[in-house]
Scaffold this active site. Structure first.
Site, PDB file in Angstrom:
ATOM      1  CB  SER A  16      -1.084  -0.023   1.200  1.00 26.44           C
ATOM      2  OG  SER A  16      -0.223  -0.043   2.500  1.00 26.44           O
ATOM      3  CB  SER A  17       1.825   3.794   1.305  1.00 25.16           C
ATOM      4  OG  SER A  17       0.965   3.670   2.464  1.00 25.16           O
ATOM      5  CE1 TYR A  57      -0.966  10.806  16.039  1.00 30.45           C
ATOM      6  CE2 TYR A  57      -2.697  10.415  17.664  1.00 30.45           C
ATOM      7  CZ  TYR A  57      -1.470  11.092  17.230  1.00 30.45           C
ATOM      8  OH  TYR A  57      -0.918  12.075  18.136  1.00 30.45           O
ATOM      9  CG  ASP A  74      -6.167   9.109  -2.079  1.00 36.44           C
ATOM     10  OD1 ASP A  74      -5.105   9.874  -1.796  1.00 36.44           O
ATOM     11  OD2 ASP A  74      -5.950   7.871  -2.104  1.00 36.44           O
ATOM     12  CB  CYS A 385     -11.961  24.180  12.660  1.00 40.20           C
ATOM     13  SG  CYS A 385     -13.599  23.658  13.086  1.00 40.20           S
ATOM     14  CG  LEU A 386      -9.716  22.880  18.751  1.00 35.48           C
ATOM     15  CD1 LEU A 386     -10.822  23.166  19.655  1.00 35.48           C
ATOM     16  CD2 LEU A 386      -8.774  21.668  19.049  1.00 35.48           C
ATOM     17  CG  MET A 388     -12.249  31.033  15.360  1.00 38.63           C
ATOM     18  SD  MET A 388     -13.819  30.609  16.073  1.00 38.63           S
ATOM     19  CE  MET A 388     -14.743  31.832  15.644  1.00 38.63           C
ATOM     20  CG  HIS A 511     -12.148  22.620   8.424  1.00 44.69           C
ATOM     21  ND1 HIS A 511     -10.910  22.237   9.124  1.00 44.69           N
ATOM     22  CD2 HIS A 511     -13.028  22.401   9.159  1.00 44.69           C
ATOM     23  CE1 HIS A 511     -11.349  21.656  10.132  1.00 44.69           C
ATOM     24  NE2 HIS A 511     -12.656  21.785  10.181  1.00 44.69           N
ATOM     25  CD  GLU A 513      -8.144  22.891   6.699  1.00 46.14           C
ATOM     26  OE1 GLU A 513      -8.659  24.213   6.759  1.00 46.14           O
ATOM     27  OE2 GLU A 513      -8.584  22.156   7.500  1.00 46.14           O
TER      28      GLU A 513
HETATM   29  N1  GLN Z   1     -13.720  20.070  18.264  1.00 48.02           N
HETATM   30  C1  GLN Z   1     -14.307  21.525  17.660  1.00 48.02           C
HETATM   31  C2  GLN Z   1     -15.945  21.357  17.607  1.00 48.02           C
HETATM   32  O1  GLN Z   1     -16.317  20.215  17.228  1.00 48.02           O
HETATM   33  C3  GLN Z   1     -13.627  21.670  16.569  1.00 48.02           C
HETATM   34  C4  GLN Z   1     -13.482  20.890  15.383  1.00 48.02           C
HETATM   35  C5  GLN Z   1     -12.573  21.098  14.232  1.00 48.02           C
HETATM   36  O2  GLN Z   1     -11.554  21.803  14.497  1.00 48.02           O
HETATM   37  N2  GLN Z   1     -12.642  20.505  13.179  1.00 48.02           N
HETATM   38  O3  GLN Z   1     -16.433  22.339  17.327  1.00 48.02           O
END
Ligand code: GLN
Length: 539
Positions: A16-17, A57, A74, A385-386, A388, A511, A513
């Site tokens: 794989s990979s 992970y 992907d 996200c988190l 922020m 997000h 990204e």
């Molecule tokens: N844990 C946070 C939430 O559920 C941020 C989630 C994230 O960073 N994707 O709002």
């Protein structure tokens, strides 16, 4: 299935990979550059219904599409290469296939028949293979089969590929097998045997690959290619060498040099509509490889031992760096190792800091301390996200003096829940599925850093989170210099928070990204890089 749509299946062998996703995306890019409309889909053999519940992970990041599907990473490559969106239909797992079949069985749709892997599971797989090609929107649909040939899990997919050939007919169906040609240092030899074996396994399953793409660290001599062609039953010019590349973005050009696109077109009887146009792509590569400056950026998060957990962020920095001809040295910093006294040493040399997305409490205090340091020291900050949410908590604690401010995700009893669940979510929570997923509109405040980055007021960005900024606190924040520069016009939810008197301090609830591509680097990443370049100059 659309009668004119051509289907290419990509299988993998030996290990794989090997980068099936990159090969799929590169071939798609080359076909797109010749004027064909192409999409790529990934079929994953595992039993999870989608990767949403997978630990980053194990599988790397969970990529989110416009329509809110939680998918394999992907799909991120597909979008970054092709600059066109994917959707739920582009990622199917064994779990989803079985779920669909079992749901039908419970509804009695099989009319009392015994439900079996063949034909019921394979029919369902094929229905999904052909779904995207049905309305004739695509000239070519590329299907990547996850895992390795010979895995027990992928057998039904391989069988469905075998059958698909007969459904599609000649010239509409093609199999590319991606394999590894290892180099034995002691013997100083490239070895073809593992590839011979994996092709034999495909043949046993009734599939003759049309093209072999061979991953290798060294050039494949003609004799090796001949041997592979002979033993694997493929044409000599269909043994394609895929040398290790210094960047994944080189792979389309390497595949072009090896004529992968030409072989595919001749086998599928596809005639090119235009000359290959890769000018913008080459322009990007030129800027990527010839940087005139560099910056050091720290990415603070909890999954630092597996960079794939932050795949889209890492790639977004590559796109944004190239836009400014700037090499971005990204260092992953474990938030669990950050403490108030170690922070100056760890963050001092950085030109900018990102706090990554994430779930759960672990490492939260380290992230808060990191934000405090960059806020007080005027170092450009980008919270995602988190990230922020952490910036909001830090500001509440250290500027507004709300010492126990927190997100209810981390502390349900916090007296100052500056981040929490919305009222309507609290009711749904009992039923599960409270995640805000997919694309939502956002309106930007004129004069803000966000507005400056996008150059317009109305944007759409993708979300994957449960908790939100608590609007009951907004006035307090704004009075003290942290303001909402992006608001969801439909729900009033805060989407971006910024600090006024700071060189660049922006936290996005969404997000960004996921939407950065080679040809369209993301404006927030681009501006953040520019801010770090400026910051470096002032040092
Ligand atoms: N844990 C946070 C939430 O559920 C941020 C989630 C994230 O960073 N994707 O709002």
């Amino acid at each position: 299935m659309g009668s004119s749509t051509k289907y290419i299946f990509i299988t993998g062998g030996v290990t794989s990979s090997l980068g099936k996703g990159i090969i799929a995306a590169s071939l798609a890019k080359l076909l797109q550059a010749r004027g064909f409309s192409v999409t790529i889909q990934k079929f994953d053999p595992y039993l999870n219904i989608d990767p949403g519940t997978l630990n980053p992970y194990e599988h790397g990041e969970c990529y989110v599409t416009e329509d809110g599907a939680e998918t394999d990473l992907d799909l991120g490559h597909y979008e970054r290469f092709l600059d066109t969106p994917t959707s739920q239909a582009n990622n199917v797992t064994t779990g989803r296939i079985y779920n669909n079949v079992i749901t039908k069985e419970r509804k009695g749709e099989f009319l009392g028949k015994t439900v079996q892997v063949i034909p019921h599971i394979t029919d369902e797989i094929k229905r999904n293979f052909f779904k995207l090609g049905e309305d004739g929107q695509f000239d070519v649909v590329i299907t990547e089969i996850g895992g390795c040939v010979g895995d027990i899990e992928s057998l039904p997919f391989i069988e469905a590929v075998r059958q698909a050939k007969w459904d599609l007919g000649q010239n509409n169906f093609l199999v590319i097998h991606l394999t590894l040609i290892p180099f034995l240092a002691a013997a100083k030899e490239l070895k073809t045997k593992p590839t011979q074996h994996s092709v034999k396994q495909l043949l046993e399953a009734g599939i003759q690959p049309d093209i072999l793409v061979c991953r290798t660290e060294y050039h494949l001599p003609q004799e090796v290619k001949k041997k592979l062609a002979l033993f694997c039953n493929v044409q000599l010019n269909c043994v394609i060498e895929a040398m290790d590349a210094s960047t994944i973005y080189d792979v389309p050009l390497l595949m072009k040099k090896e004529k992968l696109d030409e072989r595919v077109m001749s086998k599928l009887k596809l005639t090119s509509k235009t000359n290959t146009d890769l000018e913008q792509w080459k322009d990007f590569l030129g800027r990527l490889k010839n940087p005139t400056q560099e910056v050091n950026i720290g990415l603070v998060g909890k999954y630092v031992s597996l960079p794939d957990a932050y795949k889209s962020i890492i790639e977004a920095f590559i796109h944004a760096g190239a836009a400014s001809e700037c090499k971005v040295n990204l260092t992953l910093i474990s938030s669990e190792e950050l403490h108030a006294d170690s922070i100056p040493k760890k963050l001092e040399g950085l030109d900018g800091v990102v706090v990554a997305p994430g779930f759960g409490e672990r490492g939260l205090e380290g992230k808060i301390e990191a934000v405090r340091f960059v806020r007080e020291n005027n170092i450009p900050f980008f919270g995602i996200c988190l990230g922020m949410q952490v910036a909001v908590i830090e500001f509440a604690r250290n500027v507004l003096g709300l010492e126990k401010a927190n997100s209810t995700e981390m502390d349900p009893e916090s007296p100052d829940p500056v981040i929490g669940l919305m009222e309507d979510q609290k009711n749904i929570e009992l039923l599960g599925g409270t995640m805000r997923l997919g694309s939502f509109p956002c309106e930007l405040k004129k004069g803000s850093k966000a507005y400056q980055a996008y150059g317009k007021a109305k944007i759409n960005e993708r979300h994957r989170h449960r908790y939100e900024f608590n609007n009951a606190y907004l006035n307090k924040f704004e009075e003290s210099g942290m303001f909402a520069s992006g608001i969801n016009p439909d729900t009033e939810l805060v989407e971006i928070m910024e600090i006024k008197n700071h060189p660049w301090f922006v936290g996005a609830q969404f997000h960004p990204e996921y939407k950065s591509t080679v040809l369209t680097p993301h404006p927030l990443f681009v501006r953040f890089i520019k801010a770090t370049i400026e910051n470096k100059k002032t040092k």
